[in-house]
Write an enzyme that holds these catalytic residues in place. Sequence first.
Site, PDB file in Angstrom:
ATOM      1  N   HIS A 230      -3.897  -5.894   2.785  1.00 44.12           N
ATOM      2  CA  HIS A 230      -3.105  -6.958   3.406  1.00 44.12           C
ATOM      3  C   HIS A 230      -3.968  -8.185   3.738  1.00 44.12           C
ATOM      4  CE1 HIS A 230       0.316  -4.030   4.803  1.00 44.12           C
ATOM      5  NE2 HIS A 230       0.172  -4.097   3.493  1.00 44.12           N
TER       6      HIS A 230
ATOM      7  N   SER B 140       0.878  -1.177   0.000  1.00 50.17           N
ATOM      8  CA  SER B 140       0.000   0.000   0.000  1.00 50.17           C
ATOM      9  C   SER B 140       0.912   1.223   0.000  1.00 50.17           C
ATOM     10  CB  SER B 140      -0.950  -0.008   1.195  1.00 50.17           C
ATOM     11  OG  SER B 140      -0.308   0.304   2.400  1.00 50.17           O
TER      12      SER B 140
ATOM     13  N   LYS C  47      10.249   5.025   6.650  1.00 53.59           N
ATOM     14  CA  LYS C  47      10.531   3.834   5.850  1.00 53.59           C
ATOM     15  C   LYS C  47      11.673   4.173   4.902  1.00 53.59           C
ATOM     16  CE  LYS C  47       5.765   1.999   5.602  1.00 53.59           C
ATOM     17  NZ  LYS C  47       4.485   2.150   4.861  1.00 53.59           N
TER      18      LYS C  47
ATOM     19  N   ASP D 206      -3.501   1.532  11.916  1.00 55.25           N
ATOM     20  CA  ASP D 206      -3.114   2.091  10.625  1.00 55.25           C
ATOM     21  C   ASP D 206      -4.194   1.729   9.622  1.00 55.25           C
ATOM     22  OD1 ASP D 206      -2.117   2.998   8.286  1.00 55.25           O
ATOM     23  OD2 ASP D 206      -0.397   1.640   8.181  1.00 55.25           O
TER      24      ASP D 206
ATOM     25  N   ASP E 247       2.204   8.507   7.092  1.00 56.61           N
ATOM     26  CA  ASP E 247       2.978   7.523   6.328  1.00 56.61           C
ATOM     27  C   ASP E 247       2.896   7.925   4.852  1.00 56.61           C
ATOM     28  OD1 ASP E 247       3.968   5.299   4.992  1.00 56.61           O
ATOM     29  OD2 ASP E 247       2.458   3.892   5.716  1.00 56.61           O
TER      30      ASP E 247
ATOM     31  N   LYS F 203       7.841  -0.301  14.162  1.00 55.73           N
ATOM     32  CA  LYS F 203       6.701  -1.055  13.644  1.00 55.73           C
ATOM     33  C   LYS F 203       7.275  -2.127  12.732  1.00 55.73           C
ATOM     34  CE  LYS F 203       2.884  -0.199  10.513  1.00 55.73           C
ATOM     35  NZ  LYS F 203       2.145   0.747   9.691  1.00 55.73           N
TER      36      LYS F 203
ATOM     37  N   GLU G 275      -2.348   6.024  12.454  1.00 50.41           N
ATOM     38  CA  GLU G 275      -1.507   6.299  11.275  1.00 50.41           C
ATOM     39  C   GLU G 275      -2.390   6.416  10.036  1.00 50.41           C
ATOM     40  OE1 GLU G 275       1.655   3.414  10.891  1.00 50.41           O
ATOM     41  OE2 GLU G 275       1.607   3.522   8.712  1.00 50.41           O
TER      42      GLU G 275
ATOM     43  N   HIS H 272       9.042  -1.203   9.037  1.00 52.25           N
ATOM     44  CA  HIS H 272       9.278  -2.182   7.978  1.00 52.25           C
ATOM     45  C   HIS H 272       8.351  -1.897   6.795  1.00 52.25           C
ATOM     46  CE1 HIS H 272       5.678  -4.948   9.191  1.00 52.25           C
ATOM     47  NE2 HIS H 272       5.382  -3.677   9.233  1.00 52.25           N
TER      48      HIS H 272
ATOM     49  N   GLU I  28       2.192  -9.563   6.934  1.00 50.17           N
ATOM     50  CA  GLU I  28       3.018  -9.071   8.042  1.00 50.17           C
ATOM     51  C   GLU I  28       2.882  -9.949   9.271  1.00 50.17           C
ATOM     52  OE1 GLU I  28       2.253  -4.905   8.653  1.00 50.17           O
ATOM     53  OE2 GLU I  28       2.999  -4.379   6.668  1.00 50.17           O
TER      54      GLU I  28
ATOM     55  N   GLU J 263      -4.515  -2.143   9.429  1.00 50.18           N
ATOM     56  CA  GLU J 263      -3.766  -2.755  10.543  1.00 50.18           C
ATOM     57  C   GLU J 263      -4.287  -2.380  11.920  1.00 50.18           C
ATOM     58  OE1 GLU J 263       0.373  -1.704  10.087  1.00 50.18           O
ATOM     59  OE2 GLU J 263       0.210  -1.878   7.913  1.00 50.18           O
TER      60      GLU J 263
HETATM   61  P1  PGA Z   1       3.163  -1.322   2.907  1.00 50.13           P
HETATM   62  O1  PGA Z   1       2.178  -0.965   4.104  1.00 50.13           O
HETATM   63  O2  PGA Z   1       4.495  -1.675   3.411  1.00 50.13           O
HETATM   64  O3  PGA Z   1       2.440  -2.448   2.227  1.00 50.13           O
HETATM   65  O4  PGA Z   1       3.182  -0.096   2.027  1.00 50.13           O
HETATM   66  C1  PGA Z   1       2.541  -0.711   5.399  1.00 50.13           C
HETATM   67  C2  PGA Z   1       1.940   0.560   5.921  1.00 50.13           C
HETATM   68  O5  PGA Z   1       0.994   1.133   5.322  1.00 50.13           O
HETATM   69  O6  PGA Z   1       2.403   1.049   6.947  1.00 50.13           O
HETATM   70 ZN    ZN Z   2       0.935   2.847   6.916  1.00 46.46          ZN
END
Ligand code: PGA
Ligand code: ZN
Length: 436
Positions: free
Chosen positions: A156, A43, A340, A243, A315, A391, A288, A368, A206, A165
């Site tokens: 996911h 995503s 990230k 999230d 994010d 995370k 998030e 991650h 995940e 999440e």
């Molecule tokens: P992604 O999602 O690593 O699949 O982009 C994780 C997130 O949205 O935090």
């Molecule tokens: Zn996110």
Amino acid sequence: MMSGINKVAALEILDSRGNPTIQVSLTLESGAHGVAKVPSGASTGRREAIELRDGDSSRYQGKGVLNAVKNVEQEIQPALVGMDAADQQTLDEKLIALDGTPNKGRLGANAILGVSVAAAKAAAAEKEIPLYRHFADRKNYLLPVPMLNVLNGVSHADNNVDFQEFMIVPVGAPTFAEALRAASETFHSLKSVLKNKGYDTGVGDEGGFAPRLHSAEEAMELLDHAVAKAGYKVGVDIAINLDPAASELYENGAYVFNKSGGGSKSSEEMIEFWADWIKRYPEISSLEDGLAEDDWTGWQALTKRLGDKVQLVGDDVFVTNPEIFQKGIREGIANSILIKLNQIGTVTETLRCIELARTHGYSAVVSHRSGEADDTTIADLSVATGVGQIKAGSPCRGERVVKYNRLLEIERELGNSAKYAGRTAYAKWATELTAH
Ligand code: PGA
Ligand code: ZN
């Protein structure tokens, strides 16, 4: 100065989803070397740096990374030979200039990040110090609170939950090791709660469960139940972070609850929705991507409304990009940033975002991606920067636990010079966290 860079090799390997990704191995003249394996998101934010894929449909459905591998070996290697691997900033600036595009689209952010991280690891190896100490040599370090994604929806998972999440966050533990134990015990208790209700207990990308729940409210109920069953108090020992990845819900200026059939909401209605949730579920310490990456006006209003009650993490909206983040800070967007490495593509720019967060009173969460490999860089990065939050997925699946296991190792190695962030990670509202 340390010995110069001698060799930069790359290899197409598989990530945890079985998709190709790039591994970079960087060797110094001394023989010291570092290996980096680059993660990949599902995503993804629209303005992330470009992950270079071959697009050759005869291999890996077009997802091969042989061009990125070639770019490392044929373009990047000759440009870096002889350079000081410990001078991360000069090295990263060289990589950015060599690429020459604003989004690293020519050489690929995956190729560039692999080199950037492998250089840091090689430099640490030559100095014979752990990576976190190479990133920042401190007397005392802060071990991060882990946010563990244990229930999933949207991209996911295939179920009726519109939010991506639901994370358990062991804030009440005295050490990282005890925090991880609390999380693992809660994870297993959640598994038995789900089983007892006849739900599927297979895990998603995940490592979180992705049962066919009826609603997001049900997810919260099951989590409460699982925490209690494991012998912990929700909101005291274990906080809950969300999230929802709201960019995934955003269509033509509205938030569409496709999976639950919950209709569509305007930006204002979404903010009301979150205000209500934060009130109903005081155990939520962090939200998030509560709104979409393109809804900046909404983000401003959300921050005004809830910014003093809950951590609001950007994010997709910031994509670990110092320029975008700086603009966001000026415009009053969020109070926290998700970090990230592969969203931006170099260690230096990543550290710059963390520094910006620190100087502007934002928190930062090292993260991650949903596609990972057995690389533990983010564990060391979270400790080195002292951000106090990481995370890294559920406490299950090798590519997730390898990060947590690395933190166990670091905590042991540091002994008394390590402190677990615990509740202080959410100092602004820690006192408001109360048991049900
Ligand atoms: P992604 O999602 O690593 O699949 O982009 C994780 C997130 O949205 O935090
Ligand atoms: Zn996110």
